[in-house]
Write a protein that holds these residues in place. Sequence first.
Motif, short mmCIF file in Angstrom:
data_model
loop_
_atom_site.label_atom_id
_atom_site.label_comp_id
_atom_site.label_asym_id
_atom_site.label_seq_id
_atom_site.Cartn_x
_atom_site.Cartn_y
_atom_site.Cartn_z
N ALA A 185 0.88 -1.16 0.00
CA ALA A 185 0.00 0.00 0.00
C ALA A 185 0.92 1.22 0.00
N LYS A 186 0.35 2.37 -0.12
CA LYS A 186 1.15 3.59 -0.23
C LYS A 186 2.08 3.77 0.98
N GLN A 187 1.57 3.49 2.16
CA GLN A 187 2.33 3.76 3.39
C GLN A 187 2.95 2.52 4.04
N HIS A 188 2.62 1.33 3.54
CA HIS A 188 3.06 0.14 4.26
C HIS A 188 3.04 -1.13 3.40
N ILE A 189 3.58 -2.18 3.99
CA ILE A 189 3.49 -3.54 3.47
C ILE A 189 2.42 -4.23 4.30
N SER A 190 1.51 -4.92 3.66
CA SER A 190 0.47 -5.68 4.38
C SER A 190 0.89 -7.14 4.43
N VAL A 191 0.86 -7.71 5.62
CA VAL A 191 1.20 -9.12 5.81
C VAL A 191 -0.04 -9.82 6.36
N ALA A 192 -0.52 -10.82 5.62
CA ALA A 192 -1.76 -11.50 5.98
C ALA A 192 -1.51 -12.99 6.20
N PRO A 193 -1.48 -13.44 7.47
CA PRO A 193 -1.26 -14.85 7.75
C PRO A 193 -2.53 -15.62 8.10
N GLU A 194 -3.69 -15.05 8.01
CA GLU A 194 -5.01 -15.56 8.40
C GLU A 194 -5.31 -15.20 9.86
N GLU A 195 -6.59 -15.11 10.16
CA GLU A 195 -7.04 -14.63 11.46
C GLU A 195 -6.56 -15.49 12.63
N VAL A 196 -6.56 -16.81 12.47
CA VAL A 196 -6.10 -17.70 13.54
C VAL A 196 -4.68 -17.34 13.96
N THR A 197 -3.83 -17.09 12.99
CA THR A 197 -2.44 -16.75 13.26
C THR A 197 -2.33 -15.34 13.84
N MET A 198 -3.16 -14.44 13.37
CA MET A 198 -3.17 -13.08 13.91
C MET A 198 -3.52 -13.11 15.40
N ILE A 199 -4.50 -13.91 15.77
CA ILE A 199 -4.90 -14.01 17.18
C ILE A 199 -3.76 -14.61 18.01
N ARG A 200 -3.17 -15.68 17.51
CA ARG A 200 -2.11 -16.36 18.25
C ARG A 200 -0.90 -15.43 18.48
N PHE A 201 -0.59 -14.58 17.52
CA PHE A 201 0.60 -13.73 17.62
C PHE A 201 0.26 -12.26 17.86
N ALA A 202 -0.93 -11.97 18.34
CA ALA A 202 -1.37 -10.58 18.54
C ALA A 202 -0.42 -9.79 19.43
N GLU A 203 0.02 -10.39 20.51
CA GLU A 203 0.92 -9.69 21.43
C GLU A 203 2.27 -9.41 20.76
N ASP A 204 2.80 -10.39 20.03
CA ASP A 204 4.07 -10.22 19.33
C ASP A 204 3.97 -9.13 18.26
N ILE A 205 2.83 -9.09 17.57
CA ILE A 205 2.61 -8.06 16.54
C ILE A 205 2.61 -6.68 17.18
N ALA A 206 1.90 -6.55 18.30
CA ALA A 206 1.85 -5.26 19.01
C ALA A 206 3.23 -4.87 19.53
N GLN A 207 3.97 -5.83 20.09
CA GLN A 207 5.31 -5.54 20.61
C GLN A 207 6.27 -5.11 19.49
N ALA A 208 6.03 -5.62 18.29
CA ALA A 208 6.86 -5.22 17.14
C ALA A 208 6.52 -3.81 16.67
N GLY A 209 5.40 -3.26 17.17
CA GLY A 209 5.01 -1.91 16.81
C GLY A 209 4.17 -1.82 15.55
N TYR A 210 3.63 -2.94 15.11
CA TYR A 210 2.83 -2.97 13.89
C TYR A 210 1.36 -2.77 14.22
N SER A 211 0.66 -2.02 13.37
CA SER A 211 -0.79 -1.91 13.52
C SER A 211 -1.42 -3.12 12.83
N ALA A 212 -2.62 -3.49 13.28
CA ALA A 212 -3.21 -4.73 12.78
C ALA A 212 -4.72 -4.65 12.69
N THR A 213 -5.27 -5.52 11.86
CA THR A 213 -6.71 -5.77 11.78
C THR A 213 -6.89 -7.26 12.10
#
Length: 122
Positions: free
Chosen positions: A58-86
């Motif tokens: 996207a204009k401002q970022h790279i989107s990484v999509a691993p599926e929702e199950v994986t997003m939930i499992r790694f939500a804390e790690d994603i936040a600690q990395a400083g990435y915004s998420a859906t």
Amino acid sequence: METLEDYLAGIDTPSHHERLEEIFNWISEKFPNLKSEIKWNTPMFTDHGTFILGISTAKQHISVAPEEVTMIRFAEDIAQAGYSATNGMFRIKWKDQVNYELLEKMIAFNIEDKADYTNFWR
């Protein structure tokens, strides 16, 4: 568009092109059994016909999509990395470092979790 090279050829900003190529190469070297594909105009990596990870720009970022199950499992790690998420993806701003350790954990999780999976999506 049929290959990662086709996708990269459509990226006009040289630094963005190089950054994404670096990520694609890292994934291909770290996980040589994954197949790179373009589906729905999005670069994806698959294993035995099942989705493992999608990456797009996207204009401002790279989107990484691993599926929702994986997003939930790694939500804390994603936040600690400083990435915004859906629910289904997180964003790496062009100026931010790529957390390859996190990517490796997510990809390895999806490969293991979907080892006996026969559908494309969960």
